[in-house]
Design a protein around this motif. Structure first.
Motif, PDB file in Angstrom:
ATOM      1  N   GLY A 126       0.814  -1.228   0.000  1.00  0.00           N
ATOM      2  CA  GLY A 126       0.000   0.000   0.000  1.00  0.00           C
ATOM      3  C   GLY A 126       0.842   1.271   0.000  1.00  0.00           C
ATOM      4  N   PRO A 128     -14.662  -8.338  -7.379  1.00  0.00           N
ATOM      5  CA  PRO A 128     -14.377  -7.152  -6.567  1.00  0.00           C
ATOM      6  C   PRO A 128     -15.524  -6.864  -5.601  1.00  0.00           C
ATOM      7  N   GLU A 166     -17.391  -6.815   5.055  1.00  0.00           N
ATOM      8  CA  GLU A 166     -16.358  -5.775   4.966  1.00  0.00           C
ATOM      9  C   GLU A 166     -16.982  -4.378   5.021  1.00  0.00           C
ATOM     10  N   HIS A 183      -6.298  -9.810  -3.112  1.00  0.00           N
ATOM     11  CA  HIS A 183      -5.351  -9.982  -4.221  1.00  0.00           C
ATOM     12  C   HIS A 183      -3.924 -10.093  -3.678  1.00  0.00           C
ATOM     13  N   GLY A 199     -15.363  -1.071  -2.088  1.00  0.00           N
ATOM     14  CA  GLY A 199     -14.330  -0.186  -2.628  1.00  0.00           C
ATOM     15  C   GLY A 199     -13.809  -0.647  -3.982  1.00  0.00           C
ATOM     16  N   GLU A 207     -12.416  -3.396  -4.605  1.00  0.00           N
ATOM     17  CA  GLU A 207     -11.194  -4.189  -4.429  1.00  0.00           C
ATOM     18  C   GLU A 207     -11.520  -5.663  -4.151  1.00  0.00           C
ATOM     19  N   TYR A 208     -10.544  -6.532  -4.406  1.00  0.00           N
ATOM     20  CA  TYR A 208     -10.685  -7.947  -4.051  1.00  0.00           C
ATOM     21  C   TYR A 208     -10.445  -8.064  -2.551  1.00  0.00           C
ATOM     22  N   GLN A 209     -11.499  -8.379  -1.805  1.00  0.00           N
ATOM     23  CA  GLN A 209     -11.442  -8.321  -0.348  1.00  0.00           C
ATOM     24  C   GLN A 209     -11.166  -9.699   0.249  1.00  0.00           C
ATOM     25  N   PRO A 259      -2.885  -1.858  -7.006  1.00  0.00           N
ATOM     26  CA  PRO A 259      -3.567  -1.885  -5.704  1.00  0.00           C
ATOM     27  C   PRO A 259      -4.957  -2.496  -5.828  1.00  0.00           C
ATOM     28  N   LEU A 260      -5.009  -3.828  -5.981  1.00  0.00           N
ATOM     29  CA  LEU A 260      -6.292  -4.492  -6.241  1.00  0.00           C
ATOM     30  C   LEU A 260      -6.959  -5.019  -4.986  1.00  0.00           C
ATOM     31  N   GLY A 261      -6.356  -4.740  -3.828  1.00  0.00           N
ATOM     32  CA  GLY A 261      -7.008  -5.128  -2.574  1.00  0.00           C
ATOM     33  C   GLY A 261      -6.246  -6.184  -1.790  1.00  0.00           C
ATOM     34  N   LEU A 262      -6.671  -6.346  -0.535  1.00  0.00           N
ATOM     35  CA  LEU A 262      -5.991  -7.266   0.386  1.00  0.00           C
ATOM     36  C   LEU A 262      -6.122  -8.720  -0.077  1.00  0.00           C
TER      37      LEU A 262
END
Ligand code: G1P
Length: 280
Positions: A13, A223, A191, A114, A226, A228-230, A109-112
């Motif tokens: 990040g 996704p 989430e 990912h 947000g 993002e891939y959570q 930045p595709l998420g936590l």
């Protein structure tokens, strides 16, 4: 379970909440009094028996990799100057030869979720740990506490938060008669829900022990919050089948992704260090 072989540290990040310093210094290397944020996370992993540390990082943060390099020239200069205390401070952070350190790059930045998936090939088939270094936990090593109770499924460190703060966290949906001591059984995790949609006020904190089947769930993710891939969504997908446990912990947690959290953690650590010195 006695120990965790592999612990994954998502550190890609950009740390925008801590700008301007994070323009050139990774947030994980900012100090909590006498040690960088990342050092606390590494020590917690080692306390849980980890032998393989996987850092999911970004090419713009070479300082993370540098932090783990031995600096022979620096040690020599310090030794010549008779600065033995500083040499021992460097010794304290150097990892033993039995510890394997792996860096994987997460370029987008595709998420936590990912980020954790990037570590799949290194985690093996056994349950593994994930530490979010921003969540500094002082006091009892949290991952070790979790490990002492871990039997199977996914486990996440858990703490109660205020109703208005639920939208900052993954929130557990506890099952009926869910609580046994420090453990809370849950059948779902949501989430960052709006307060009116939150299934409880029990929040996930950045320590996870995950069954390796999480990687299948991560591969099937779409996704989520947000865009993002959570990681939360993959854990929730597995929960009814393999079980999900929240583990209340005894340490004190600080959100070191914020200026206030860093300051509070630094003050708490300073009191501890000075108290220990006074007692010597
Ligand atoms: C992440 C997780 C969230 C968890 C939180 C703990 O969110 O996605 O479920 O509650 O860490 O700090 P982040 O703070 O990275 O947005």
């Amino acid at each position: 379970m006695q120990s965790l072989n592999c612990v994954v540290f998502p550190v890609a990040g950009r740390g925008t909440r801590l700008l301007p310093v994070t323009k050139s210094v990774p947030k994980e290397l900012l100090p909590v009094y006498d040690k960088p944020v990342l050092q606390y996370a590494v020590e917690e992993a080692l306390a849980a028996g980890a032998k393989r540390l996987v850092f999911v990082t970004h090419s713009s943060k070479p300082a993370i990799c540098d932090y783990f390099e031995r600096d022979k020239a620096l040690v020599e200069v310090l030794e010549e100057d008779g600065k033995a205390k500083l040499v021992s401070a460097l010794d304290d952070i150097s990892l033993g030869s039995d510890i394997e350190v792996i860096f994987v790059e997460q370029d987008q930045p595709l998420g936590l979720g990912h980020a954790v998936l990037m570590a799949a090939e290194f985690a093996g088939d056994a349950p593994f740990g994930v530490i979010l270094p921003d969540d500094v936990i002082l006091g009892m090593p949290c991952l070790s506490e979790m490990l002492s109770d871990y039997k199977a499924g996914h486990m996440i460190a858990a703490m109660e938060v205020s109703a208005q703060d639920v939208s900052k966290y993954g929130i557990f949906r506890p099952m009926a008669d869910a609580t046994i001591g420090n453990l809370v059984k849950a059948d779902a995790l949501v989430e960052k829900p709006a307060p009116e949609d939150a299934p409880s006020q029990l929040a996930a904190v950045g320590r996870y022990i995950l069954d390796a089947c999480i990687f299948d769930a991560l591969r099937q993710l779409s996704p989520g919050a947000g865009g993002e891939y959570q990681l939360t969504d993959a854990i929730a997908a597995d929960a009814p089948r393999i079980g999900l446990t929240g583990r209340r912990f005894s340490g004190q947690r600080f959100d070191c992704g914020t200026h206030d959290g860093l300051l509070a953690a630094g003050n708490a650590r300073a009191s501890f260090v000075k108290g220990a010195m006074a007692a010597e």
